[in-house]
Design an enzyme around this catalytic site. Sequence first.
Site, PDB file in Angstrom:
ATOM      1  N   LYS A 276      26.150  43.609  36.727  1.00  8.99           N
ATOM      2  CA  LYS A 276      27.138  43.245  35.872  1.00  8.99           C
ATOM      3  C   LYS A 276      27.465  44.061  34.526  1.00  8.99           C
ATOM      4  O   LYS A 276      26.409  44.417  34.159  1.00  8.99           O
ATOM      5  CB  LYS A 276      27.054  41.890  35.418  1.00  8.99           C
ATOM      6  N   ARG A 350      24.360  32.533  47.168  1.00  9.42           N
ATOM      7  CA  ARG A 350      24.483  32.340  48.550  1.00  9.42           C
ATOM      8  C   ARG A 350      23.152  32.429  49.179  1.00  9.42           C
ATOM      9  O   ARG A 350      23.075  31.781  50.373  1.00  9.42           O
ATOM     10  CB  ARG A 350      25.757  32.995  49.295  1.00  9.42           C
TER      11      ARG A 350
HETATM   12  N1  BES Z   1      26.951  33.992  39.055  1.00 12.69           N
HETATM   13  C1  BES Z   1      28.392  34.662  39.772  1.00 12.69           C
HETATM   14  C2  BES Z   1      29.341  33.863  39.773  1.00 12.69           C
HETATM   15  C3  BES Z   1      30.025  33.442  38.182  1.00 12.69           C
HETATM   16  C4  BES Z   1      31.055  34.327  37.733  1.00 12.69           C
HETATM   17  C5  BES Z   1      29.719  32.309  37.809  1.00 12.69           C
HETATM   18  C6  BES Z   1      31.745  33.896  36.727  1.00 12.69           C
HETATM   19  C7  BES Z   1      30.175  31.947  36.640  1.00 12.69           C
HETATM   20  C8  BES Z   1      31.293  32.749  35.986  1.00 12.69           C
HETATM   21  C9  BES Z   1      27.978  35.095  41.055  1.00 12.69           C
HETATM   22  O1  BES Z   1      26.601  35.105  41.372  1.00 12.69           O
HETATM   23  C10 BES Z   1      28.455  36.389  41.267  1.00 12.69           C
HETATM   24  O2  BES Z   1      28.173  37.398  40.588  1.00 12.69           O
HETATM   25  N2  BES Z   1      29.625  36.253  42.144  1.00 12.69           N
HETATM   26  C11 BES Z   1      30.139  37.803  42.506  1.00 12.69           C
HETATM   27  C12 BES Z   1      30.400  37.606  43.955  1.00 12.69           C
HETATM   28  C13 BES Z   1      30.790  39.053  44.389  1.00 12.69           C
HETATM   29  C14 BES Z   1      29.735  40.179  44.152  1.00 12.69           C
HETATM   30  C15 BES Z   1      31.219  39.082  45.869  1.00 12.69           C
HETATM   31  C16 BES Z   1      31.606  37.412  41.766  1.00 12.69           C
HETATM   32  O3  BES Z   1      32.162  36.554  41.853  1.00 12.69           O
HETATM   33  O4  BES Z   1      32.186  38.410  41.384  1.00 12.69           O
HETATM   34 MN    MN Z   2      25.702  37.024  40.900  1.00 11.02          MN
END
Ligand code: BES
Ligand code: MN
Length: 501
Positions: A276, A350
């Site tokens: 990230k 997931r």
């Molecule tokens: N933990 C994050 C989701 C999240 C985003 C929680 C913002 C709280 C605030 C999750 O693991 C994630 O990174 N999801 C990605 C999925 C994508 C790579 C398909 C996302 O939502 O960008």
């Molecule tokens: Mn994530």
Amino acid sequence: MAQFTYSTASPAEVSVDVLVLPIFEGPEPGPGIRDIKAVDLLGIFAAAKLKGKKGESLLVPNTGDAYAARSVLLVGMGKRAKATADTVRRAIGRVAPQLVKQATVATTVAQAAGKPEDAVQAAVEGVLLGSYRFDRYKSGKKEDAVPEVPALEAFTVLGPSRWDAKKAKAAMARAEVVADAVAWARDLVNTPALDCTPDFLAKEAQKMAREVGLECRIWGMPELEKGGFGGIIGVGSGSANPPRLIELAYTGAGKAQPYALTGKGISFDSGGLSIKDANQMETMKDDMGGAASIMATMKAIARLKPKINVIAAIPSAENMPSGTAIRPGDVLRHRGGKTSEVLNTDAEGRLVLADALAYLAEQRPKTIVDAATLTGSCVVALGPELYGVFSNDRTVARDVLAAGRTVGEPGWELPLWENYRQDIDSAVADIQNVGKRWGGAITAAWFLAEFVDGTPWVHLDIAGPAFTDKAGDLGPKGGTGIPVRALVQYLLTRATAGKRS
Ligand code: BES
Ligand code: MN
Ligand code: ZN
């Protein structure tokens, strides 16, 4: 901790430091205002140019002997026609930091709206949640901080004599248990990932289980390997802090089929090798908010003792990039044998939940509910207050949505749209962990659906409301404890629904 008591005394006669009385928009008098006959409280409120809107409040010191309280705190409730039990919770929540500095408080606010029991419970939750603070990591004390040991000694909810006092007292006891659980979930979310590792979460669960009398089993690496939990192991493999599976069980109904719970317990989500950016990573200690909410729900259930059985299996791992981390393109084998191709290591929630869902489904529960800070896509869709609700079963979806609405922790349903299922078909494995960009919350839910084996199931995507970046009516910036109240309500109503049929 303060004593919470219920009384049918007249507001004019309670001798407390602060008597909290509600005023509706207009201003119009709320319950109790007319009981203070010798002073025109409504006139004083109107003279201060206040209308009774939410957020307004006015402290009126008692200068005579027209009533017994040392002062009256008038609080705005908004429109009378729109008021619910949650309006009561939030009205008290907003003034809670003030109230806990006083020794004795009484209020008629529970008579302002909602069903008596719901409103009484809401008033107590309001004062406890609204005064929540997390200052464990502060070395000094700020001037305006809520005192660590609140001065509040007694909080009295005033009800009319026609109410069932026994039920009101039970509602207050329930509120204390629920608010304690919510505060614990908040503490866990607010604890930095440096300290809050998967093993820390497991130890906290164990300690809690001992305290309240739950069964608890912690799965470490050797057990996870033997059990075939490839998703949990895979996500945890990049971290120096090994993963865990936290199992909790509550037995309140002998051999009855249990209700099952799980929650995403990513102690920190760096994204892994699909790393990230700095901005998105800032709040990722909250990625175990689902796990914390399930642990806290189990704690509350153990103390409230409904006549049902509840099992929980909570996967926890730290998602870090390293030489031992999983890579894009890797294939993981989940509990039960299904395989997934990891195209993006940041879609890790997931992967750990798949194992837990498969494990719970093996035990043939009545329903499975999961709570997970799963997708940014859900935050885009529903914003910071609402969680997304996905389900393969109309009845369970309706029950969970209703429970959330009743306790002021609402979610909003999003569709498991059939045509998007194919977006996670994989060329090399049974399924892949990401779909297209659009509809990301839906494809994430479809991934989970693959592992529930037909069990009636509800997925709550709490990525928006698990954490708040600004102080609100019911607490400061940080972990919110959502959806603990909703889940406790859902399970308590399962017990009473069973009794009726
Ligand atoms: N933990 C994050 C989701 C999240 C985003 C929680 C913002 C709280 C605030 C999750 O693991 C994630 O990174 N999801 C990605 C999925 C994508 C790579 C398909 C996302 O939502 O960008
Ligand atoms: Mn994530
Ligand atoms: Zn995550």
